[in-house]
Design an enzyme around this catalytic site. Structure first.
Site, short mmCIF file in Angstrom:
data_model
loop_
_atom_site.label_atom_id
_atom_site.label_comp_id
_atom_site.label_asym_id
_atom_site.label_seq_id
_atom_site.Cartn_x
_atom_site.Cartn_y
_atom_site.Cartn_z
N PRO A 77 0.82 -1.15 0.08
CA PRO A 77 0.00 -0.13 0.14
C PRO A 77 0.87 1.08 -0.13
O PRO A 77 1.75 1.29 0.82
CB PRO A 77 -0.71 -0.26 1.36
N SER A 106 -4.18 1.53 -0.51
CA SER A 106 -4.03 2.30 0.71
C SER A 106 -5.18 2.91 1.30
O SER A 106 -6.08 3.23 0.54
CB SER A 106 -3.00 3.37 0.51
N TYR A 129 -5.38 1.90 8.71
CA TYR A 129 -4.57 2.55 9.92
C TYR A 129 -5.49 2.56 11.03
O TYR A 129 -6.65 2.63 10.74
CB TYR A 129 -4.08 3.95 9.75
N THR A 155 -1.89 -1.42 9.34
CA THR A 155 -0.56 -0.85 9.71
C THR A 155 -0.47 -0.29 10.92
O THR A 155 -1.36 0.62 11.40
CB THR A 155 -0.34 0.45 8.46
N LYS A 251 1.18 -5.07 10.00
CA LYS A 251 2.26 -4.41 9.23
C LYS A 251 3.03 -3.43 10.07
O LYS A 251 2.36 -2.53 10.54
CB LYS A 251 1.68 -3.61 7.86
N HIS A 275 8.21 0.95 7.42
CA HIS A 275 7.50 2.06 6.73
C HIS A 275 8.55 2.59 5.48
O HIS A 275 8.62 3.84 5.30
CB HIS A 275 7.11 3.02 7.41
N ARG A 278 10.36 5.70 6.76
CA ARG A 278 9.61 6.83 6.65
C ARG A 278 9.01 7.35 7.89
O ARG A 278 8.47 8.36 7.98
CB ARG A 278 8.52 6.97 5.62
N ARG A 310 14.39 -3.85 -4.55
CA ARG A 310 14.37 -3.32 -5.64
C ARG A 310 14.58 -4.31 -7.13
O ARG A 310 14.17 -3.87 -8.02
CB ARG A 310 15.63 -2.29 -5.77
N GLY A 329 7.22 -1.63 -2.93
CA GLY A 329 6.48 -0.06 -2.69
C GLY A 329 7.19 0.91 -3.57
O GLY A 329 6.69 1.06 -4.65
N ARG A 330 8.58 1.35 -3.36
CA ARG A 330 8.93 2.54 -4.24
C ARG A 330 9.31 1.84 -5.62
O ARG A 330 8.99 2.66 -6.55
CB ARG A 330 10.02 3.00 -3.52
#
Length: 379
Positions: A77, A106, A129, A155, A251, A275, A278, A310, A329-330
């Protein structure tokens, strides 16, 4: 120098996106040490190369929570995914579903549950959340259940937002943020047309559906700050466990004791995650946290992991460290920003190819054979 497809997609995303969005995706908390260690620590994991093992037949498929997956990879998410490509959550979900993989929507997505779920031919996952507004949480759970979402990702590592200084510098937040975002959009015409004009509405779809009026980007930071709940404890999750009759995944686990608490609570799985660097800078990378957690709870519930992944080689490393499945994610967000759903599809194809190479060269013919035995022991 080409290091990975994700590296290329990151560079392309940086060229295409207004800075406030690129740095929102790319940045971490405080001085971003954990953000960097997520990638560095994982890349430092050494694998044993094996030869002459007759690797003519490989099986990357797996099963998680009763769902068949073409490989042990899902999409994590990510808030505001719909700002990175036109109706970005729908594009990413379609790419994942076409590959036989789960997509996780998300809480703070641009596209609401009711737009994304019907667009794909497999159940999606939904992330939630703990928020002060319990009415919103109940509403979101009811809508996710009605839409056929199969797995709830809860999360728990965000009782307060992290100190993300890049957002203040880039225009995501801070003084004159709306004006700065508008000026940035004007200097990135491809994004301004594809997303800025053609990708509307630009609101938080799930929150807007609950509130009955648009909750836009200008309200995003303030709404989150006002609604995250620092008083959260395991007992606050009990009513959700009772309400949600599908798999529930916690999570944001980094400590073996918290992993054991998740088992006691009755979670079906955990996600070893910081996270993406972050939240709290200076915590362990996911790669370093994972082995001790696997030692503590492997077999008691499913172990997923994210942060720093990655490449397909990274996937194999995480599985060898103890994960059952990983979430991107990224990596997928960069690909989405650069080339839409086609970029996500291409990235997933490359992840699979890289996994195949790594499995052949380590002698693992199936996902079940990717175990800690593949790791080079500390000298």
């Amino acid at each position: 120098m080409i290091i990975s497809a994700s590296t290329d997609y990151r560079a392309a995303a940086q060229r295409k996106l207004p800075p406030f969005l690129f740095h929102y995706a790319d940045g971490g908390a405080y001085a971003e040490h954990t953000l960097r260690r997520n990638v560095a620590d994982l890349s430092d994991i050494e694998l044993r190369q094996r030869v002459l093992k007759n690797m003519s037949e490989l099986d990357l498929s797996t099963e998680l929570f009763g769902e068949k997956m073409s490989m042990p990879v899902g999409l994590a998410p990510v808030g505001l995914t719909g700002m990175f490509a036109r109706r970005g959550e729908v594009q990413a979900a379609k790419a994942a579903a076409a590959k036989g993989l789960p997509f996780t929507l998300s809480t703070v997505s641009v596209c609401p549950i009711e737009e994304v779920a019907p667009a794909i031919d497999r159940p999606m996952w939904f992330q939630l959340y703990v928020l002060k507004d319990r009415g919103f949480m109940k509403n979101a759970l009811e809508r996710a259940k009605a839409a056929g979402c199969s797995t709830l990702v809860f999360t728990v590592d965000m009782p307060v937002p992290g100190a993300r200084y890049r957002d203040a510098h880039s225009g995501m937040s801070g003084p004159n943020a709306a004006l700065r975002r508008m000026l940035q959009a004007m200097t990135h015409p491809q994004w301004a047309w594809d997303v800025g004009l053609m990708g509307k509405p630009h609101d938080l779809g799930n929150i807007s559906a609950y509130r009955g009026n648009p909750t836009g980007l200008a309200d995003y930071i303030g709404w989150l700050g006002a609604n995250f709940d620092p008083s959260i404890s395991w007992k606050d999750l009990e009513w959700i466990r009772d309400f949600w009759d599908g798999p529930m995944v916690i999570k944001g686990i980094l400590d073996p004791e918290d992993a054991r608490d998740a088992v006691t609570f009755g979670a079906d799985g955990i996600i070893v995650s910081n996270h993406g660097g972050r939240q709290l800078d200076g915590v362990l990378s996911s790669a370093r946290a994972l082995p001790a957690i696997a030692d503590a709870v492997k077999g008691d519930l499913k172990i997923l992991a994210d942060s720093g992944i990655r490449t397909g080689l990274d996937v194999v490393r995480m599985l060898a460290l103890g994960a059952d499945t990983v979430l991107l994610g990224r990596a997928f967000l960069y690909a989405l920003a650069a080339a839409g759903g086609a970029g996500v599809s291409n990235l997933l194809d490359l992840i699979e190819k890289e996994m195949r190479v790594a499995m052949v060269l380590t002698g693992a013919k199936s996902i079940a054979e990717i175990t800690p035995d593949l790791l080079v022991k500390e000298r």
